[in-house]
Design a protein around this motif. Structure first.
Motif: not given
Length: 536
Positions: A445-449, A451-457, A462-464, A520-525
């Motif tokens: 899991q990857v989080f931003d500042d 604590g929300r999950p980071v995704g790919v738009t 990256l969302t953050a 590796h990341c898949a998805g935004t939500e």
């Protein structure tokens, strides 16, 4: 060791040979195995380039050496098949057997090309033209393939005569070869591409122009390989006429228990036999140029074939020919296949040359050559204990996926690239590559500042910015640097969640150094993250 005298052979001309050539044989065999219609274009590919194609494909703009993308662009209906030496050898056995029913002394040069000495058979059938007519009828009835036949003095001239479907009168080989392009020296069984390129840049466009050079100058400028090519261009025999008949103890006989009934088993056993066979010849200062492969089955059937080679055989070359021959024997049609497995195999050096004719690691002393040879013998011994998959070597291929770019090949198998590694691959990672690629990616899991999950738009962003990484549900580790993302596909219209890769540098644990990982990341939500690799 006492070697029989060969006096009187120095002035003997090249043997008059008949060569039977099946054009585009890899494409013909591929089409036959896959039941492709004769009017459909067929291409055979290795390392994503055309190595053979049939006449229909050539009319559609396909050429040897062409990239697969270009070939299919010129000829969209092209049937694409991978190169397979075993398949080619297996189907060509029918042709070799058809020739052998009429002529003795059949020598397979490679699948698609067979040579026989013509003098005795021509006298028996009433002349060379009568012999050729009988051969064409026999092959058409038995194998049902098209072929061309040429007759000339020496294998090289006869091979070129077969491509033209002509007869060359005795003593006229040099005259026949003179107007042909010098590129004819670069044949599949003897790679002389560099020499041919150099000759062309020097202005020697034809075989006759090359043959006109003084032999001493050729030897000084081009070395042994150039001297051999010069002999061929002059219409002489493939090698100097002074040859040695090997003593009988150099033949290698191996008994099998249990019997060999599968080609993959025979190919594996051939590796060790080939190393021992060539090592025994090397001990006498010799190298094999004509290899006899003879087998006896459990039911007492005797099988045999002679392979002629343009260059002295290496251990890999011997192993390949044994494997090809077993392909022809064990995978033939049921009516032509042996009724039982092979219990005895004999490798016989039918003809040898001096060892100095072989430019191989085998003849180097000291340095990495000896070390490489010892390592190779050790690998073969390990395979004998653990099986072919016991020793694997990596091959770097093209692709986007770090795991897919490395393919493991059993030691001794061809290490050929299936796709060009230097091609433009959308989504390919920049260097450096991860030192360790995980066989099974680990959930993360990857989080931003906040604590929300980071995704790919949808725009592959990256969302953050990433700030913490949790691996397999463990505690979060601080991300001190990152690079990316690199989308896995350049097609933005592709349905499904966006996917991308990211390089993360993590703060060291305790007083340890920082660590770098590939994720590796898949998805935004509700994005799905995995760790795919680790950097040193």
């Amino acid at each position: 060791m006492t070697v029989p005298s060969q006096r009187g052979t120095e002035n003997r001309g090249p043997t008059r040979m008949l060569v039977l050539w099946c054009p585009d044989w890899p494409a013909v065999s591929a089409a036959a195995v896959h039941h492709v219609a004769a009017d459909r274009p067929v291409g055979v590919f290795s390392a994503n380039r055309v190595v053979a194609c049939n006449a229909v494909a050539r009319r559609g703009g396909v050429r040897r050496g062409m990239r697969r993308r270009d070939a299919q662009s010129n000829c969209p209906e092209l049937a694409v098949f991978a190169a397979d030496d075993g398949r080619d050898a297996r189907l060509f056995e029918d042709v070799a057997c058809a020739v052998e029913r009429l002529v003795v002394g059949v020598e397979v040069v490679r699948p698609g090309l067979v040579a026989v000495p013509v003098d005795g058979a021509a006298r028996y059938f009433g002349g060379e033209h009568a012999l050729v007519e009988r051969l064409l009828d026999e092959i058409a009835a038995a194998a049902g393939v098209e072929c061309q036949i040429g007759v000339a003095d020496g294998l090289f001239a006869a091979t070129l005569a077969a491509r033209l479907g002509t007869f060359v009168e005795p003593g006229r080989a040099a005259h026949f070869l003179a107007p042909l392009p010098v590129t004819e020296l670069d044949q599949a069984e003897a790679d002389r591409a560099e020499l041919v390129d150099l000759l062309r840049r020097l202005g020697l466009k034809t075989l006759g122009a090359f043959a006109a050079l003084p032999e001493r100058d050729v030897a000084n400028r081009f070395g042994v390989a150039g001297l051999l090519a010069h002999r061929l261009a002059r219409g002489h025999s493939e090698r100097p006429p002074l040859r040695r008949r090997p003593p009988p103890e150099l033949g290698l006989v191996e008994e099998f228990d249990p019997v060999v009934e599968r080609v993959d088993v025979a190919a594996f056993l051939a590796k060790g036999l080939a190393t021992r066979f060539c090592g025994a010849l090397a001990g006498h200062g010799l190298a094999c140029t004509r290899l006899g492969i003879y087998a006896v089955t459990a039911e007492g059937e005797h099988l045999g074939r002679v392979w002629r080679c343009a260059e002295p055989l290496t251990p890999d070359g011997v192993a390949d020919r044994v494997r090809w021959q077993f392909e022809g024997w064990l995978r033939a049609a049921p009516a032509q296949r042996p009724t039982s497995g092979v219990v005895r195999l004999r490798l016989e050096p039918e003809e040898v040359v001096e060892g100095r004719s072989l430019q191989l690691d085998l003849w180097r002393t000291g340095g990495s050559g000896d070390e490489d040879e010892r390592a190779a013998r050790a690998f073969v011994r390990v395979q004998g204990l653990l099986g072919p998959e016991g020793v694997l070597t990596p091959v770097l291929d093209g692709g986007r996926d770090p795991a897919g770019r490395v393919r493991l090949v059993p030691w001794g198998d061809p290490r050929e690239q299936t796709t060009p590694p230097d091609a433009t691959w959308p989504g390919r990672l920049p260097t450096p590559s991860p030192a360790t690629v995980l066989a099974r990616p680990v959930p993360a899991q990857v989080f931003d500042d906040d604590g929300r999950p980071v995704g790919v738009t949808g725009r592959d962003r990256l969302t953050a910015p990433p700030r913490r990484l949790s691996i397999a549900g463990g505690p979060g580790r601080e991300v001190v640097a990152w690079a990316g993302p690199w989308p896995l596909s350049g097609d933005r219209r592709r349905p499904g969640p966006r996917r991308a890769r990211l390089q993360l540098v993590l703060a060291g644990e305790g007083d340890g150094p920082p660590e770098a990982v590939l994720v590796h990341c898949a998805g935004t939500e509700n994005p799905l993250w995995t760790v795919e690799g680790v950097y040193d």
